[in-house]
Design an enzyme around this catalytic site. Sequence first.
Site, PDB file in Angstrom:
ATOM      1  N   ILE A  45     -18.950   5.731  -8.611  1.00 57.26           N
ATOM      2  CA  ILE A  45     -18.351   4.410  -8.733  1.00 57.26           C
ATOM      3  C   ILE A  45     -19.394   3.406  -9.213  1.00 57.26           C
ATOM      4  O   ILE A  45     -20.585   3.545  -8.973  1.00 57.26           O
ATOM      5  CB  ILE A  45     -17.719   3.948  -7.406  1.00 57.26           C
ATOM      6  N   CYS A  46     -18.916   2.394  -9.907  1.00 56.58           N
ATOM      7  CA  CYS A  46     -19.788   1.418 -10.547  1.00 56.58           C
ATOM      8  C   CYS A  46     -19.901   0.169  -9.680  1.00 56.58           C
ATOM      9  O   CYS A  46     -18.952  -0.615  -9.578  1.00 56.58           O
ATOM     10  CB  CYS A  46     -19.231   1.052 -11.932  1.00 56.58           C
ATOM     11  N   LEU A  47     -21.037   0.015  -9.035  1.00 50.73           N
ATOM     12  CA  LEU A  47     -21.361  -1.191  -8.280  1.00 50.73           C
ATOM     13  C   LEU A  47     -22.784  -1.597  -8.637  1.00 50.73           C
ATOM     14  O   LEU A  47     -23.558  -0.786  -9.150  1.00 50.73           O
ATOM     15  CB  LEU A  47     -21.272  -0.926  -6.768  1.00 50.73           C
TER      16      LEU A  47
END
Length: 289
Positions: A92-94
């Site tokens: 996931i992109c954080l």
Amino acid sequence: MPLETQYSLRSPGVKRLMREAIELANPTEEYYACPLDDNLFEWHFTVRGPPETEFEGGYYHGRILLPPQYPMQPPNIILLTPNGRFEVNKKICLSISGYHPETWQPSWSIRTALLALIAFMPTKGVGTIGSLDYTPEERQVLARKSKTWECSTCGKISEKLISADNAPTLTQEESTMLETIALKAEEEVDNKKDGNQLPAESGEDTSLPLSIRKGRAVPFSLPETFSEVSVRHRNTASSSGIEEVHQEITDEILRASIERSKRDKFWRVLVYVIVAVIAVLIMRRLFLM
């Protein structure tokens, strides 16, 4: 084979992870994480859905993949439990994940990443990689189903956390760290709205998202409904621990600099010797002629 015998304890990353494994050894009301028995650089975690949201009552399990350069480089986070906010089995992109190493800070930890992940769950996905926009009703259904979800490695995840109880608020240091963490997509969304990214004005902090620099938003803040943390782990996250991490990193950088200096000096001397030998041979040849 114990993890201590598999890795070099001289490595800053190994020492850091060993210490974090000790600090996170006991579960809290909100999260639990530990390395795999045979891999210090892969952790499994379980977090409780933030209260007063559509994730309340849910248990969410995932993997944390840490690079050999940790803590100088960020981890990758993967959710395994269906949740309606993040895709499963996908990084996931954080701003705290491997997608954005430019925003990662070595003082952050696995614990920081877990708290930030929980706080991000009720936020909008805004089209970032690995985000989902399920309806609140769909997420509530998944939250109820998550209570029986099992990991093939860890077993039933709902048994990983201790029962929720009254807990103290986050320390000022923890709150400050979490407030500096923002979804990278916020900047991307603003760029789409405004066209090309505007150049930063003189003296402007370009590390902040564009929307914050232009005064349209404030840094990410932890929701009041999830400003609780266990006493056990709050006590271990002391300022002395952060200072120790910074000192280790500083010492490692200093050692690397000294090693580079020694290597550079060696090669300079070697070049001088080679040039001197060549000059002597040339002079000798000219003299013999």
